[in-house]
Design an enzyme around this catalytic site. Structure first.
Site, short mmCIF file in Angstrom:
data_model
loop_
_atom_site.label_atom_id
_atom_site.label_comp_id
_atom_site.label_asym_id
_atom_site.label_seq_id
_atom_site.Cartn_x
_atom_site.Cartn_y
_atom_site.Cartn_z
N TYR A 53 0.83 -1.21 0.00
CA TYR A 53 0.00 0.00 0.00
C TYR A 53 0.86 1.25 0.00
O TYR A 53 1.96 1.25 0.52
CB TYR A 53 -0.91 0.02 1.24
CG TYR A 53 -2.01 -1.00 1.25
CD1 TYR A 53 -2.31 -1.76 0.13
CD2 TYR A 53 -2.77 -1.20 2.41
CE1 TYR A 53 -3.33 -2.70 0.17
CE2 TYR A 53 -3.79 -2.13 2.45
CZ TYR A 53 -4.06 -2.88 1.33
OH TYR A 53 -5.07 -3.81 1.37
N SER A 233 -13.96 -4.12 0.93
CA SER A 233 -14.89 -3.50 -0.04
C SER A 233 -16.35 -3.74 0.32
O SER A 233 -17.16 -4.10 -0.54
CB SER A 233 -14.62 -4.02 -1.46
OG SER A 233 -13.38 -3.56 -1.94
N GLY A 236 -18.25 -1.74 -1.97
CA GLY A 236 -17.98 -1.91 -3.39
C GLY A 236 -17.31 -0.72 -4.05
O GLY A 236 -17.82 -0.19 -5.05
N PHE A 237 -16.16 -0.29 -3.49
CA PHE A 237 -15.41 0.84 -4.07
C PHE A 237 -16.25 2.10 -4.10
O PHE A 237 -16.12 2.93 -4.99
CB PHE A 237 -14.93 0.48 -5.48
CG PHE A 237 -13.45 0.49 -5.65
CD1 PHE A 237 -12.86 1.25 -6.66
CD2 PHE A 237 -12.62 -0.25 -4.82
CE1 PHE A 237 -11.48 1.26 -6.84
CE2 PHE A 237 -11.24 -0.24 -4.99
CZ PHE A 237 -10.66 0.52 -6.00
N THR A 239 -19.43 2.20 -4.71
CA THR A 239 -20.62 2.01 -5.53
C THR A 239 -21.87 1.89 -4.68
O THR A 239 -22.93 2.44 -5.01
CB THR A 239 -20.47 0.73 -6.40
OG1 THR A 239 -19.32 0.87 -7.23
CG2 THR A 239 -21.69 0.51 -7.27
#
Length: 345
Positions: A53, A233, A236-237, A239
């Site tokens: 990261y 997630s 979902g990023f 979303t």
């Protein structure tokens, strides 16, 4: 905050875990420090990072997230208040700048761990994870099996023996896997059982309303073998916040900044998200609340890993810990899953 127990330990971890992969790229050192301060104030005692990261990985930002966590530990003196998880990267042709060999050989594990400890400015990591399998298999959305011609040789015993020595040295306390499947978990559990070696405690895989593939095979292992899911997630990023349904531009959203991550960009994902959004609105919830609560209510979950680029987002995500979904809402969610199953594998 609600706390769970890291499986087969007496360690209490917050059911929401602070994901840190934005530190060093989307977030500055000061912003990362502010997020960690706020998370700890809200009772989040579980932080997750990785040697590769920030994300997306590059030679220029390699190790930047761990360095930011390390300077926070030094400044705040809060190391003992945090259950810290990190990861060693597996084979990837694009990550040759990390170390000479990207494998899980004893030399690679020791090298990666020592460098992580130095960046993190700590003597130990509470949960050390293999970021993805060393062998070729289905990871990161691959549907078809990719391991037919894999030259990899089973080295699970050697890997666990290496971790055993590092646990005895006090450099790590427990181990886990990430982006792994049911067979990989069972092989590791088999070796630990019959060779009296350290046992994996967790599996860190994607899990959200648009990707419930963990339920097929892996959840059964999780239940019967007591290996807890660290769900990444869960939104979902971004979303599943619903922000991409409004027609507004979101130039700083990860899904727009890094178009190479296409898992959540399909027409099926958009359609499923619309349907989930309608359910949430019908029951007086935001989509963020419903999506997070769905993950948090799963019986195989140990902790859900949230990532945020602002304190406002972080607050909203942490606040979802108090949301409980009714059977009616859960039944409506299942109807959408039946129509559009797992559009973002």
């Amino acid at each position: 905050m609600i706390y769970t127990t890291l499986p087969n330990t007496d360690i209490k971890v917050s059911k929401i875990c602070l994901g840190t992969m934005t530190f060093g790229q989307q977030n500055s050192e000061a912003e990362g420090h502010a997020q960690m301060d706020y998370a700890l104030e809200r009772g989040v005692n579980f932080f997750d990072t990785a040697e590769m990261y920030s994300v997306p990985a590059s030679e220029a930002t390699y190790g930047s997230t761990e360095k930011i966590i390390g300077t926070w530990f030094k400044k705040s003196g809060n190391r003992e208040k945090v259950i810290l998880a990190s990861k060693i990267a597996g084979p990837n042709a694009n990550f040759g700048y990390m170390r000479e060999k990207l494998d899980f050989s004893p030399a690679s594990i020791k090298f990666a761990l020592d460098n992580s400890l130095q960046r993190l400015q700590t003597d130990y990591i509470d949960l050390y994870q293999m970021h993805w399998p060393e062998r070729k298999t289905n990871t990161f959305g691959q549907r078809a099996f990719k391991g037919h011609e894999d030259a990899w040789e089973d080295n699970f015993r050697e890997v666990l023996e290496t971790f055993d020595s590092l646990i005895k040295e006090g450099k790590i306390k427990h181990i886990g896997v990430s982006n792994e499947n049911a067979w990989g978990m069972m092989r590791l559990l088999e070796e630990s059982k019959y060779q009296n070696l350290p046992r994996i405690k967790t599996i860190q895989n994607p899990y959200n309303l648009l990707n419930r593939l963990f339920e097929v095979g892996s959840a059964e292992v999780s239940k019967h073998e007591n290996v807890g899911l660290l769900a990444y997630s869960p939104l979902g990023f971004g979303t599943l916040t619903g922000k991409f349904l409004t027609g507004e531009a979101h130039p700083n959203a990860r899904i727009n900044l890094f178009p190479q991550y296409t898992r959540y960009n399909s027409a099926q994902c958009t359609e499923a998200t619309k349907l989930y959004h309608e359910i949430a609105l019908k029951h007086g919830l935001t989509l963020t609340q419903m999506a997070m609560a769905f993950v948090l209510q799963q019986p195989f979950l140990t902790s859900a890993i949230i990532g945020a680029t602002t304190l406002e987002q972080l607050k909203e995500n942490i606040d979802t810990i108090d949301v409980v979904l009714s059977k009616e809402i859960l039944n409506e969610i299942e109807k959408v899953q039946a129509i559009i199953p797992d559009p973002a594998p």
